[in-house]
Design a protein around this motif. Structure first.
Motif: not given
Length: 100
Positions: A5-14, A42-54
């Protein structure tokens, strides 16, 4: 079996669509029992960073996962995604049987 399992976030949302397309080409790699690429709902209501892709894959063993990573589609995905991503977190879990 190895569950990868790998999680990714985008540097730029665009860049999210480009990152998704770069990850999605992994589905054509023949060296996985299962391979899913998805956008985090991103349905988790816990505050904090969210990943963009799995990315979720299943491999019979370490040799099959190594063959997956040696395939040209894996290198192409890295070429597209790496310059655009911020975070990449990976986890591999060895499953001895479905009860583990």
């Amino acid at each position: 079996m190895i569950r990868h399992t790998v999680f990714f976030t985008a540097r730029d949302p665009d860049d999210r669509d480009t990152i998704f397309a770069g990850l999605d080409i992994l589905r054509a790699n023949p060296h996985a029992l299962k391979l899913h690429v998805g956008r985090n709902l991103q349905t988790d209501d816990i505050p904090g960073p969210q990943v963009d892709f799995v990315v979720y894959g299943e491999f019979a063993d370490a040799a099959q996962m190594a063959a997956f990573k040696a395939h040209p589609l894996y290198a192409e995905s890295i070429r597209i995604v790496r310059p655009l991503r911020d975070l990449r977190v990976s986890a591999d879990v060895l499953i001895k049987d479905e009860g583990d």
